[in-house]
Design a protein around this motif. Sequence first.
Motif, PDB file in Angstrom:
ATOM      1  N   ALA A  54       0.908  -1.205   0.073  1.00  0.00           N
ATOM      2  CA  ALA A  54      -0.226  -0.072   0.027  1.00  0.00           C
ATOM      3  C   ALA A  54       0.719   1.165  -0.010  1.00  0.00           C
ATOM      4  N   LEU A  57       2.379   1.442  -3.570  1.00  0.00           N
ATOM      5  CA  LEU A  57       1.640   1.921  -4.720  1.00  0.00           C
ATOM      6  C   LEU A  57       1.117   3.716  -4.334  1.00  0.00           C
ATOM      7  N   VAL A  92      -5.083  -2.993  -2.665  1.00  0.00           N
ATOM      8  CA  VAL A  92      -5.970  -1.865  -3.133  1.00  0.00           C
ATOM      9  C   VAL A  92      -7.404  -2.194  -2.478  1.00  0.00           C
ATOM     10  N   ARG A  93      -7.605  -3.679  -2.537  1.00  0.00           N
ATOM     11  CA  ARG A  93      -8.935  -4.044  -1.853  1.00  0.00           C
ATOM     12  C   ARG A  93      -9.084  -3.471  -0.203  1.00  0.00           C
ATOM     13  N   CYS A  95      -7.855  -0.839   0.929  1.00  0.00           N
ATOM     14  CA  CYS A  95      -7.625   0.426   1.289  1.00  0.00           C
ATOM     15  C   CYS A  95      -9.030   0.978   1.521  1.00  0.00           C
ATOM     16  N   ARG A 100      -8.116   6.998  -3.106  1.00  0.00           N
ATOM     17  CA  ARG A 100      -6.871   6.572  -3.046  1.00  0.00           C
ATOM     18  C   ARG A 100      -6.596   5.120  -3.440  1.00  0.00           C
ATOM     19  N   ALA A 101      -7.756   4.342  -3.349  1.00  0.00           N
ATOM     20  CA  ALA A 101      -7.599   3.003  -3.943  1.00  0.00           C
ATOM     21  C   ALA A 101      -7.745   3.026  -5.327  1.00  0.00           C
ATOM     22  N   MET A 104      -4.140   4.052  -6.691  1.00  0.00           N
ATOM     23  CA  MET A 104      -3.354   3.075  -6.603  1.00  0.00           C
ATOM     24  C   MET A 104      -3.713   1.865  -7.512  1.00  0.00           C
ATOM     25  N   LEU A 105      -4.813   1.749  -7.941  1.00  0.00           N
ATOM     26  CA  LEU A 105      -5.271   0.862  -9.252  1.00  0.00           C
ATOM     27  C   LEU A 105      -4.700   1.497 -10.397  1.00  0.00           C
ATOM     28  N   LEU A 128     -13.005  -5.262  -6.549  1.00  0.00           N
ATOM     29  CA  LEU A 128     -12.347  -3.941  -7.409  1.00  0.00           C
ATOM     30  C   LEU A 128     -13.108  -3.653  -8.731  1.00  0.00           C
TER      31      LEU A 128
END
Length: 242
Positions: A54, A57, A92-93, A95, A100-101, A104-105, A128
Amino acid sequence: MLPPEARQQIRAALAGETDLVRLTPLGTYAVRQRLLAEGRYVPLVGELSHATAAQMLGMIAEHHGPGTGREEIDRWLAAHDADGVEPLLDAVRRCAFRSRAAAMLDVLAESRPDGEAFLRTLRADPALAPIAIHHMIDSGQLSMEDLTPVEGLIGMAEQLLQVLEAEGPEAVREALAEVPDLPELGHALAHSGHPDAQGLQELRSLVIEPSLRNARRGPHVVADPGRHPRRKRPKSRGKRKR
């Protein structure tokens, strides 16, 4: 630090046509040390290899471009003996923040040569899919006609949740001001299957329900307590006959 006059002269010189130069490794090191001494963050490829997924990313999203971001991710995967990007997807999951997620993705997708195909595979991922769908719609990789009804609803929920998180309830209320059947939309969003149950609850309590209350009350005029209603003068009945 250079005096203001010198900095102004440098800016003026760089404003026109200028031959660009490439720093030597020693020059790059010296410039980086100077910037660090001034308290500025200067990313160095490889320094995130031992960070959490985390953290890595998130830092790439904030401070790296696509080229260095890709190299940083490759180094992280090698340092952690990761077989594929599943550890990064798990980050990502987990977060808790939608924006922010999404960032990151985005970083992870941009680091892959098959970024678009990679995002399409995530349409079936329960956690996601909302972010992937929203990203592909926003970037033009998908149109609303390409989505199933469920995907369209999940994508809409994701968009509203990101606006709620970034700009607050008022911005979402403005976005939904022209929706003809807000109760029906609110019910559909609540049962959309979007994984962020807490976010959906906040969307309902902070946006949908206040909007419905305001709609039921309708427009109203608040009287000014400093003014008194003006009395009507009685109609004149003419002069009294003598």
